[in-house]
Scaffold this motif. Sequence first.
Motif, PDB file in Angstrom:
ATOM      1  N   ALA A 214       0.845  -1.204   0.000  1.00 43.22           N
ATOM      2  CA  ALA A 214       0.000   0.000   0.000  1.00 43.22           C
ATOM      3  C   ALA A 214       0.880   1.255   0.000  1.00 43.22           C
ATOM      4  N   LYS A 216       4.038   1.386  -0.977  1.00 43.55           N
ATOM      5  CA  LYS A 216       4.807   1.423  -2.230  1.00 43.55           C
ATOM      6  C   LYS A 216       3.981   1.992  -3.386  1.00 43.55           C
ATOM      7  N   PHE A 217       2.707   1.578  -3.476  1.00 41.25           N
ATOM      8  CA  PHE A 217       1.886   1.969  -4.638  1.00 41.25           C
ATOM      9  C   PHE A 217       1.062   3.243  -4.393  1.00 41.25           C
TER      10      PHE A 217
END
Length: 311
Positions: A214, A216-217
């Motif tokens: 979560a 990271k993106f």
Amino acid sequence: MEFLAIVVIPMILLVLGAGFLVVSQVSSFVQSGSHNQRQHFSNIIIQQYMVQIAMAQSQMFKRGRELQVLSSRLALSNQELARLNDMRSKFLSIVVHEVRTPLASIKGFSELLLKRKVGEKEVLYLNHIVSASDQMGRLISDLTDLAMIEAGKLKMEKAVFDYADIARDILPGIVINAQKKGVELSVGEFPAGNRVNGDKFRLSQVLMNLLNNAIKFTPAGKRVELTMRREGRFIAVYVKDSGIGIHPSEIKRIFEKFYQAQYQKDEKLRKQGWGLGLSIAQEVVQAHKGEIGAISPGLGKGSTFWFKIPS
Ligand code: ADP
């Protein structure tokens, strides 16, 4: 008149009787002739059918032999496949073992050097080495898990514990990650008194994977929310982000081994992973008779990952 009665009428009757006899004889002859002909035709048709049946039988026999040959070839290829699969698993575990030890040394010595008085550039280089070895370490541990899953050796070490511990144990590290990335992390209250019989380490690993993904993106300045709640006989965890989202056609596929969403165009993000985390998370959740999934309104609209464990 008497002559007519005594001679002509019996004569007429006699002729009529004879004529009738001849007609009936001829018609029965004709009838029996056509009956024989029909019988003959039926015999020919029956013979033709018999020939066709015999041909079909010999074809079936031939196909049966071909099938036998094919199935014995298939059995051989299956054996070969099983052998290759076995070799691949062994190769994987050897590589993993051989890389893990030198990697630990590289990281350990780099951290040691960082504690000494070194120049600015050296600090930068050493930090690169440490973070690269961390990334390799994650790959190694994912590959180890994968090898164990494939060999059917991923065993859950179950014990009874307070479910909220899976979050409490990992949150300090996650908070640092979120801060580094500039993502706001919001953590809801954990429901009290939910005892679960499960593998605490593995379930923490699942939550850590969802939270790290979560973060990271999700671009800097946006938000990630963690909530935990009871849902009937399950205890459910939700990780909601406001990140890059997922195309509806890939929602299920991202749980496959080595799958990374194709509609997401950020190569840099893709290179940070190998598409293994979610497939391992799915194995762990299923080993606890739980469920895992994701929902997303679409690309650019964030996603919510969730998992539920019976308790
Ligand atoms: P990776 O190490 O590549 O992240 P995962 O198995 O954890 O492997 O995830 C598989 C893929 O699922 C990712 O590469 C990404 O495309 C997608 N994905 C996972 N989490 C998220 C998320 N929070 N938002 C958008 N996409 C995600």
